[in-house]
Design a protein around this motif. Structure first.
Motif, PDB file in Angstrom:
ATOM      1  N   MET A  57       0.798  -1.217   0.000  1.00 23.90           N
ATOM      2  CA  MET A  57       0.000   0.000   0.000  1.00 23.90           C
ATOM      3  C   MET A  57       0.838   1.278   0.000  1.00 23.90           C
ATOM      4  SD  MET A  57      -3.184   0.817   2.559  1.00 23.90           S
ATOM      5  CE  MET A  57      -2.244   0.264   3.972  1.00 23.90           C
ATOM      6  N   TYR A  58       1.985   1.249   0.660  1.00 26.47           N
ATOM      7  CA  TYR A  58       2.781   2.471   0.802  1.00 26.47           C
ATOM      8  C   TYR A  58       4.004   2.507  -0.110  1.00 26.47           C
ATOM      9  CZ  TYR A  58      -0.044   3.525   4.908  1.00 26.47           C
ATOM     10  OH  TYR A  58      -1.087   3.815   5.741  1.00 26.47           O
ATOM     11  N   ALA A  59       4.063   1.602  -1.083  1.00 30.18           N
ATOM     12  CA  ALA A  59       5.223   1.562  -1.974  1.00 30.18           C
ATOM     13  C   ALA A  59       5.186   2.665  -3.030  1.00 30.18           C
ATOM     14  CB  ALA A  59       5.308   0.197  -2.658  1.00 30.18           C
ATOM     15  N   GLY A  60       4.017   3.309  -3.196  1.00 31.07           N
ATOM     16  CA  GLY A  60       3.917   4.421  -4.126  1.00 31.07           C
ATOM     17  C   GLY A  60       3.299   4.084  -5.470  1.00 31.07           C
ATOM     18  N   PHE A  61       2.607   2.931  -5.532  1.00 35.15           N
ATOM     19  CA  PHE A  61       2.006   2.522  -6.812  1.00 35.15           C
ATOM     20  C   PHE A  61       0.507   2.264  -6.671  1.00 35.15           C
ATOM     21  CE2 PHE A  61       6.450   1.261  -6.804  1.00 35.15           C
ATOM     22  CZ  PHE A  61       6.900   1.779  -7.999  1.00 35.15           C
ATOM     23  N   GLY A  62      -0.136   2.982  -5.778  1.00 36.45           N
ATOM     24  CA  GLY A  62      -1.551   2.757  -5.527  1.00 36.45           C
ATOM     25  C   GLY A  62      -1.748   1.737  -4.419  1.00 36.45           C
ATOM     26  N   SER A  63      -2.980   1.287  -4.254  1.00 37.72           N
ATOM     27  CA  SER A  63      -3.307   0.342  -3.184  1.00 37.72           C
ATOM     28  C   SER A  63      -4.170  -0.786  -3.716  1.00 37.72           C
ATOM     29  CB  SER A  63      -4.062   1.064  -2.057  1.00 37.72           C
ATOM     30  OG  SER A  63      -3.276   2.100  -1.507  1.00 37.72           O
ATOM     31  N   ALA A  64      -4.294  -1.831  -2.922  1.00 41.55           N
ATOM     32  CA  ALA A  64      -5.244  -2.897  -3.241  1.00 41.55           C
ATOM     33  C   ALA A  64      -6.658  -2.334  -3.200  1.00 41.55           C
ATOM     34  CB  ALA A  64      -5.092  -4.046  -2.250  1.00 41.55           C
TER      35      ALA A  64
END
Length: 230
Positions: A57-64
């Motif tokens: 979630m916090y990697a910077g590519f949006g969330s599930a």
């Protein structure tokens, strides 16, 4: 135990009763052991799943899909992400309780409390790199861990998670295909979440594409190697 069983069986009137008593004791032991195994499985699955979803979630590519809604509600209300996930889960569980409470079991509550708690913990301690491809790799690992953890929890078969309970209650009560219901719910969660400020991106798409097969494969292996199924 064998001595007790043999002693009783020497008296004809007690022979059948002793065998029945012995069997009941053995079955009771098995049930307690099976319940303990399932509780441990739920605990382990919730930790892995919570770490995975937080990592992605916090990697910077949006969330599930559902996490997009968490983020949106969190931004609007000011609640932490863990508390937001818990509140949304409670709303879903209350809905299912009145709509189709057969979907809810002790595992539903245990999983959700542990899951939301660990989401809160991991969201505070997780750190990322300044290198984009490393963060992308972390996101992919997070999605895989999330799916594996969800599969581990689901294999305990002690009630569905809050989101799954909503999905199956709507599908089974109305005779709708589960896949269609889940697709509509996922789309609704994402749209509402984005409107509230949640983050949509490649993570959302990858999670939707690969989590299902990984969850199914994990459940099958857990049933085979942990719970003794075929």
């Amino acid at each position: 135990m064998n001595y007790f069983r043999g002693l009783l069986s020497t008296f004809p009137p007690f022979k059948k009763k002793s065998v029945r008593l012995y069997r009941n004791l053995q079955e009771g032991r098995y049930e307690r052991k099976n319940w303990l195994t399932k509780i441990i499985v739920i605990f382990v699955g919730s930790i892995i799943s919570a770490y995975g979803i937080t990592l992605a979630m916090y990697a910077g590519f949006g969330s599930a899909t559902l996490a997009v809604l968490w983020q949106g509600v969190s931004k609007v209300t000011g609640m932490s992400i863990g508390m937001t996930s818990f509140v949304i889960a409670v709303v879903m569980i209350v809905f299912v309780w009145f709509y189709d409470r057969s979907q809810i079991h002790i595992g539903t509550v245990l999983y959700q409390v542990e899951y939301s708690g660990f989401v809160e913990i991991f969201s505070r301690i997780q750190r990322y790199s300044d290198i984009v491809w490393i963060n992308f790799l972390l996101m992919c690992i997070g999605i895989i861990l999330f799916a594996i953890g969800t599969g581990i929890y689901a294999s305990a078969n002690l009630g569905r998670g809050s989101y799954e309970a909503v999905t199956f209650s709507l599908a089974e009560k109305n005779g709708w295909p589960v896949k269609i219901v889940r697709m509509i719910l996922d789309a609704a969660m994402v749209v509402i979440g984005v409107l509230l400020g949640g983050s949509f991106g490649i993570c959302t798409i990858i999670t939707a594409l690969i989590s299902g097969p990984i969850i199914q494969a994990t459940v099958q292996r857990m049933n085979k190697f942990v719970f003794g199924g075929k």
